[in-house]
Motif scaffolding. Structure first.
Motif, mmCIF file in Angstrom:
data_model
loop_
_atom_site.group_PDB
_atom_site.id
_atom_site.type_symbol
_atom_site.label_atom_id
_atom_site.label_comp_id
_atom_site.label_asym_id
_atom_site.label_seq_id
_atom_site.Cartn_x
_atom_site.Cartn_y
_atom_site.Cartn_z
ATOM 1 N N TYR A 1 -11.147 -19.783 -18.352
ATOM 2 C CA TYR A 1 -10.331 -19.876 -17.148
ATOM 3 C C TYR A 1 -10.665 -18.720 -16.202
ATOM 4 O O TYR A 1 -9.907 -17.750 -16.093
ATOM 5 N N PRO A 2 -11.808 -18.786 -15.505
ATOM 6 C CA PRO A 2 -12.165 -17.712 -14.574
ATOM 7 C C PRO A 2 -11.152 -17.635 -13.437
ATOM 8 O O PRO A 2 -10.675 -18.660 -12.950
ATOM 9 N N ALA A 3 -10.833 -16.393 -13.038
ATOM 10 C CA ALA A 3 -9.796 -16.240 -12.025
ATOM 11 C C ALA A 3 -10.242 -15.524 -10.766
ATOM 12 O O ALA A 3 -9.610 -15.638 -9.725
ATOM 13 N N ASP A 4 -11.299 -14.743 -10.850
ATOM 14 C CA ASP A 4 -11.797 -14.087 -9.645
ATOM 15 C C ASP A 4 -12.499 -15.121 -8.761
ATOM 16 O O ASP A 4 -13.043 -16.105 -9.266
ATOM 17 N N PRO A 5 -12.522 -14.891 -7.435
ATOM 18 C CA PRO A 5 -13.182 -15.826 -6.519
ATOM 19 C C PRO A 5 -14.609 -16.107 -6.967
ATOM 20 O O PRO A 5 -15.271 -15.211 -7.488
ATOM 21 N N PRO A 6 -15.060 -17.321 -6.793
ATOM 22 C CA PRO A 6 -14.409 -18.433 -6.077
ATOM 23 C C PRO A 6 -13.435 -19.236 -6.925
ATOM 24 O O PRO A 6 -12.978 -20.294 -6.508
ATOM 25 N N TYR A 7 -13.134 -18.778 -8.127
ATOM 26 C CA TYR A 7 -12.174 -19.472 -8.989
ATOM 27 C C TYR A 7 -10.775 -18.885 -8.798
ATOM 28 O O TYR A 7 -10.614 -17.796 -8.234
ATOM 29 N N ALA B 1 -16.106 -8.636 -14.503
ATOM 30 C CA ALA B 1 -15.170 -8.498 -13.401
ATOM 31 C C ALA B 1 -15.700 -7.540 -12.349
ATOM 32 O O ALA B 1 -15.268 -7.565 -11.203
ATOM 33 N N LEU B 2 -16.640 -6.679 -12.723
ATOM 34 C CA LEU B 2 -17.144 -5.689 -11.802
ATOM 35 C C LEU B 2 -18.341 -6.167 -11.006
ATOM 36 O O LEU B 2 -18.650 -5.636 -9.959
ATOM 37 N N ASN B 3 -19.038 -7.148 -11.503
ATOM 38 C CA ASN B 3 -20.273 -7.489 -10.835
ATOM 39 C C ASN B 3 -20.368 -8.922 -10.336
ATOM 40 O O ASN B 3 -21.416 -9.327 -9.876
ATOM 41 N N LEU B 4 -19.309 -9.660 -10.432
ATOM 42 C CA LEU B 4 -19.403 -11.057 -10.024
ATOM 43 C C LEU B 4 -18.794 -11.298 -8.653
ATOM 44 O O LEU B 4 -17.667 -10.909 -8.393
ATOM 45 N N GLY B 5 -19.533 -11.967 -7.828
ATOM 46 C CA GLY B 5 -19.017 -12.338 -6.524
ATOM 47 C C GLY B 5 -19.190 -13.829 -6.347
ATOM 48 O O GLY B 5 -19.667 -14.508 -7.251
ATOM 49 N N PRO B 6 -18.831 -14.345 -5.205
ATOM 50 C CA PRO B 6 -18.995 -15.777 -4.973
ATOM 51 C C PRO B 6 -20.450 -16.169 -5.159
ATOM 52 O O PRO B 6 -21.355 -15.427 -4.812
ATOM 53 N N SER B 7 -20.679 -17.313 -5.706
ATOM 54 C CA SER B 7 -22.044 -17.754 -5.923
ATOM 55 C C SER B 7 -22.625 -18.268 -4.616
ATOM 56 O O SER B 7 -21.928 -18.461 -3.628
ATOM 57 N N SER B 8 -23.912 -18.505 -4.624
ATOM 58 C CA SER B 8 -24.584 -18.926 -3.416
ATOM 59 C C SER B 8 -24.132 -20.319 -2.983
ATOM 60 O O SER B 8 -23.674 -21.118 -3.797
ATOM 61 N N PRO B 9 -24.274 -20.613 -1.685
ATOM 62 C CA PRO B 9 -23.860 -21.934 -1.184
ATOM 63 C C PRO B 9 -24.598 -23.039 -1.934
ATOM 64 O O PRO B 9 -25.749 -22.886 -2.320
ATOM 65 N N GLY B 10 -23.915 -24.122 -2.112
ATOM 66 C CA GLY B 10 -24.559 -25.252 -2.754
ATOM 67 C C GLY B 10 -24.296 -25.334 -4.237
ATOM 68 O O GLY B 10 -24.672 -26.298 -4.888
ATOM 69 N N THR B 11 -23.647 -24.292 -4.801
ATOM 70 C CA THR B 11 -23.349 -24.338 -6.220
ATOM 71 C C THR B 11 -22.449 -25.530 -6.501
ATOM 72 O O THR B 11 -21.493 -25.781 -5.779
ATOM 73 N N ARG B 12 -22.707 -26.245 -7.590
ATOM 74 C CA ARG B 12 -21.958 -27.460 -7.866
ATOM 75 C C ARG B 12 -20.747 -27.215 -8.747
ATOM 76 O O ARG B 12 -20.210 -28.112 -9.360
ATOM 77 N N ARG B 13 -20.298 -25.961 -8.762
ATOM 78 C CA ARG B 13 -19.218 -25.586 -9.655
ATOM 79 C C ARG B 13 -18.007 -26.505 -9.551
ATOM 80 O O ARG B 13 -17.373 -26.839 -10.533
ATOM 81 N N HIS B 14 -17.635 -26.846 -8.332
ATOM 82 C CA HIS B 14 -16.422 -27.636 -8.148
ATOM 83 C C HIS B 14 -16.706 -29.111 -7.909
ATOM 84 O O HIS B 14 -15.804 -29.878 -7.616
#
Length: 364
Positions: A273-279, A115-128
């Protein structure tokens, strides 16, 4: 992983409770005439949660849709508690390298909770970008295939130090048909307090907020090393749930298998169930790939390429997983990340201690 606001509230499971970075190495081999150390290694600590039917009803009534939506990520625990607990001093940092190593109070460039070190992933990630079939290699994609895992995995809601949080968990096949497994920090704040109002919601959001109901915790268990010092090697919690409407959770949503002392490495699927952005905590997400050893040697955990954020803490990792049926064998779970590697999640190895933990809870 530790608690996260959306994880504990909307998606934030206790995915922010930071466990002191591995306080000890692997237990040494014991001689036959030295049973005492073995006994300590398998020590199990229990907490009675909602004991009576009235207690259980109170817990279930507590979790209104509004409270679930407002639950905080565990990463905010230190702010809410005014500096108490394992997360003390960890939030509000602007750089991931500022996360402290709780094992000795020194600043470390390595250990921190997700929770302390995660931010939005780089553009192009196929997460969604949902694929027509599950990928065998992905750092984070929405699970749309259904199957058993969509029912057996769920979100956990709890209260710690007066604030509400979220995590992830999974049902496990057990003698009492009541067991769910999650991260230790989603049950107890290391050497600190136990979580209250602990509730499991299987299949969260699949077809409504609580498609299979919700289950209050009867009894909660962690291993001694986690309870004493928040040792990440033992960041595993197991809970015996109360029935809902007279039915055991296993009879309603089914279960996954669990195994101990398995071969290290190999392919694994991790869910949560990740909840911090981008989730936002409203969807089941999965990661898949090969497991690897901890490159820093600070734990006996294994790593999985995964960019899930806070709230996914406690989500199951399965080997021998069949994407078609959604069934597999749980051999680890999401626990923590290093501050200089946002793309790798680490999970504890299920050895003799976790086996003893399971043998205790399945008869609780």
């Amino acid at each position: 992983m530790t608690l996260s606001t959306p994880l504990l509230a909307a998606a934030p499971l206790l995915a922010g409770l930071i466990g002191p970075a591995l306080l000890g190495g692997a237990p040494g081999r014991q001689q036959a005439d030295q049973p005492a150390p073995r006994a300590v290694r398998t020590e199990i600590v229990e907490h009675v949660a909602a004991r009576t039917a009235d207690d259980q009803r109170r817990v279930l009534d507590y979790w209104t849709p509004e409270r679930m939506a407002k639950a905080l990520p565990i990463s905010l625990l230190d702010i809410v508690t005014d500096g108490a607990g394992l997360l003390s001093g960890l939030t509000g940092r602007t750089g991931v390298r500022a996360a402290p190593d709780l094992s000795g109070g020194r600043v470390s460039p390595h250990v921190s909770r997700d929770a302390l070190n995660l931010g939005p992933s780089s553009p192009g990630t196929r997460r969604h970008q949902a694929a027509t079939r599950p990928q065998t290699n992905t750092v984070g994609s929405r699970w749309i295939t259904g199957g058993a895992v969509a029912r057996t995995t769920g979100r956990v809601f709890m209260t710690v130090s007066g604030a509400d949080f979220v995590c992830s968990a999974s049902t496990v096949r057990s003698a009492n048909r009541d067991v769910v497994i999650t991260a230790g920090h989603c049950v107890k704040d290391g050497a600190g307090e136990w979580a209250a109002n602990w509730t499991f919601v299987p299949g969260y959001g699949t077809s409504g907020l609580r498609p299979y109901g919700q289950y209050a915790a009867r009894r909660m268990f962690v291993a001694g090393p986690w309870s004493r010092s928040g040792d990440d090697n033992y960041d595993v919690g197991m809970v015996a749930l109360a029935t809902s409407g007279g039915r055991h959770v296993a009879d309603v949503v089914g279960t996954q298998e669990i195994a101990f002392n398995t071969a290290r490495g190999g392919q694994a699927f991790g869910f949560g169930y990740p909840a911090d952005p981008p989730y936002d905590g409203s969807h089941l997400v999965y990661c898949a790939g090969r497991l690897k050893e901890d490159p820093y040697g600070q734990s006996r955990d294994q790593g999985l390429a995964c960019d899930m954020t806070a709230g996914s803490s406690g989500g199951p990792w399965m080997t021998t997983f069949d994407p078609a049926s959604g069934r597999g064998t749980i051999t680890s779970l999401s626990s923590f990340k290093y501050s200089d590697d946002h793309r790798t999640m680490y999970g504890p190895y299920f050895g003799d201690t976790v086996k003893a933990l399971f043998n205790t809870v399945e008869h609780a």
